[in-house]
Design a protein around this motif. Sequence first.
Motif, short mmCIF file in Angstrom:
data_model
loop_
_atom_site.label_atom_id
_atom_site.label_comp_id
_atom_site.label_asym_id
_atom_site.label_seq_id
_atom_site.Cartn_x
_atom_site.Cartn_y
_atom_site.Cartn_z
N PRO A 1 -8.40 28.39 18.12
CA PRO A 1 -9.11 27.19 18.57
C PRO A 1 -10.48 27.46 19.18
N SER B 1 -6.37 29.12 12.98
CA SER B 1 -5.65 30.17 13.68
C SER B 1 -6.24 30.53 15.03
N ASN C 1 -5.86 22.43 15.03
CA ASN C 1 -4.84 22.83 15.99
C ASN C 1 -4.36 21.66 16.84
#
Length: 747
Positions: free
Chosen positions: A595, A593, A542
């Motif tokens: 963190p 999808s 991410n």
Amino acid sequence: MRRRLSTAFALGMSALLLAPTSPALADPPGPGQPGEHRPVRGPSAPAEHRFLQKTIHGQTVPRHAYAQAADQADRVPAIGGRWKQAGPTNIGGRIVSLALDPQRKDTVYAAAASGGLWRSTDAGRTFEPAWPDDLTQAMGAVATTSEGTLYVGTGEPNPGGGSLTYEGTGIYRSDNRGKSWRNVGLRDSGTIGAIAVDPRDDDRLLVAANGSLYSGGGQRGVYLTTDGGRSWQRTLDVANEFTGAPEVLIDPADPDRVYAVLWDHRRTPEKRTYGGVGSGVFRSTDGGLTWQRLGGGLPEQGPDVGRIGIAASASEPGRLYAIVNQTSGPFAGFYTSADAGETWTRLPEPDVLKNSQSSFGWWFGKLWVDPDDSRQVHVAGVPLVTSKDGGQTWTADSTSIHVDQHAMVWDPDYPSRVYLGNDGGVYRSDADGHGGWIKAEHEPYTQFYSAAISPQDPGRISGGTQDNGSLRSWSGPRFNEYLGGDGEENLINPRDKDNVFACYQYGNCFRSTDGGDTMSYFTPETTSDRRNWFTPVQFDPNDPEVMYYGGNRLNRSADGGVTWEPISPDLTGGPGQDAYPYGTITTVAAAPSDPDTIWVGTDDGRVWLTRDLGRTWTKVLENQPWVTRIAVDERDAGTAYVTLSGYRSGSPLAHVLRTRDGGQRWSDLSGNLPDAPVNDVVLGEHGRIYLATDQGVFVGFRFFPGFWLRQGRGLPVVPVDDIEYDPGHRRLVAATFGRGLYELRVH
């Protein structure tokens, strides 16, 4: 077998490391980096790492496991295009044997430890393949007859160190200088130490069968063929099921005299035993038909006799030299004989000679005598050690060539020309080996542990290698070393190609903001009691400013690896066996999808999950083999794929597992995979799953679990330790252990 850093480090709380311009050197004195984590030096550590990774807990490597898995892999259909070699060609790798073509000048053959056989027709400047990609790449010995017939013995006789050494499938013969090959026997020999061709009869060969390091029995000792390999007779038997023959040589002054070395060597999950009562020197006076053990001043038969190296003089009949090492590894003595081995004299042993063997003389066991001067002797060690006065005094070359010597051969067409093979590749000297070494320019057989690629620049590749540091494809020659030691984890920031990371053994890791020209050491900022030989360091998908580092506790950085904090307790079952620092994290995977979700795997078969960024942890899997990698579904943080190492010997244990509910239930996706360690898993586009295994790269599909195909064509039969996927350029990069880096375009 890397035990050292290839350039000096500055002292201070952080250090700058400049890309080296000289060959690799031995370990520097002192502790190395301030705060360096280095619990074990020498080859014990990497040998332990690869051995324990490739086995099931408490078991050894099953007999013929690699060859059987290769046969299974060959039966799996292949799809996709052809792999192409991406480098390096200028680095090289471990060479275990050399031979010259007696009919063609400047033609030399080099056997790479796990990279096949190579031929040079320009006096060692460049090498091209002389061995099929679809046969085992594990080499032990190469020899040529007077007519140019080639013989290769497969399976590396050196006992681990830096890596697991792979077994072979016997002796092969080529009558057309490597264009085609056929197996001519000794399939159960495990490893081959040497091949000696009778100078009077090309069909008469003696072979040193060294046996498996991990399993007893099989074809061991010295074997004779008188019909070019159609039939074999064992003429020198062994003392026990773990005694093998690493050496056989025909006396160049009298072909009826043949010498052989026998050696006890065994590796188990509990310990290594590299010597014993079966170790010793043997002589035949009838061309290898009958044998007697030699004494006369050599060490008496006993449990402390380790690996022995022996060489005979061509210019002084009856002159022999021998180096003896202890079972535990250190130097034990250097001897000479003037009467063909009847009596031996122990020669002076200055530190330069003793220290050349370090603590692992079993890695070498070779010495060579100049064919024109019986007083000029070269000894294989970490450096090349040379005497010009028959062993009275010695000098060491530790600067002009790579470390760890294994092979040497003189060229009869050029009396002063000699070729040398070591862990860095092939060198040539036109000064009888007394300096003037020239390194081969094209030798694509480097052993890689890892790879890193950049979506910003497809030409930017780096990777960690066995005994050749961390290599990069930019800022110098196509590949150049920018961090020493055994190269381990390498990373390139996907958003900033100049922000790179590299580690050497035991999680000693560095970061750079200028592409690796200067490196800052950050391991002391992390918190762990133990760190694996190959310590995982990963970006959060991410945000690459967020990073994870796994010792036995997971560490997190929010500023690109500058500062770190632990976010887990000890996630393992504690220290491993013996004195080795296992009981460590081996893989980290943050969910793309979410963190706050992180998956962690360990070398003692555990998988952990946190959903709250480390505040709480749940053990979702245990009692598995070594966990190699975890990949998390890009849309569902509770769906993960776990790969497991270890040769299974037919056991039902899985190689690939999947969970869709955060680890509550698991499915075995092994399906039709070969029974071999799975080293990496990458999730691709359109539901594809890519696997790196000891038998190549495979692809499966998430909607068709358990069905696998070989990915691509033309990849040599060589272990693949790591794969990297670049979806933007639709390519895979494979880090092979013996044939360098390969890349493939995928759909």
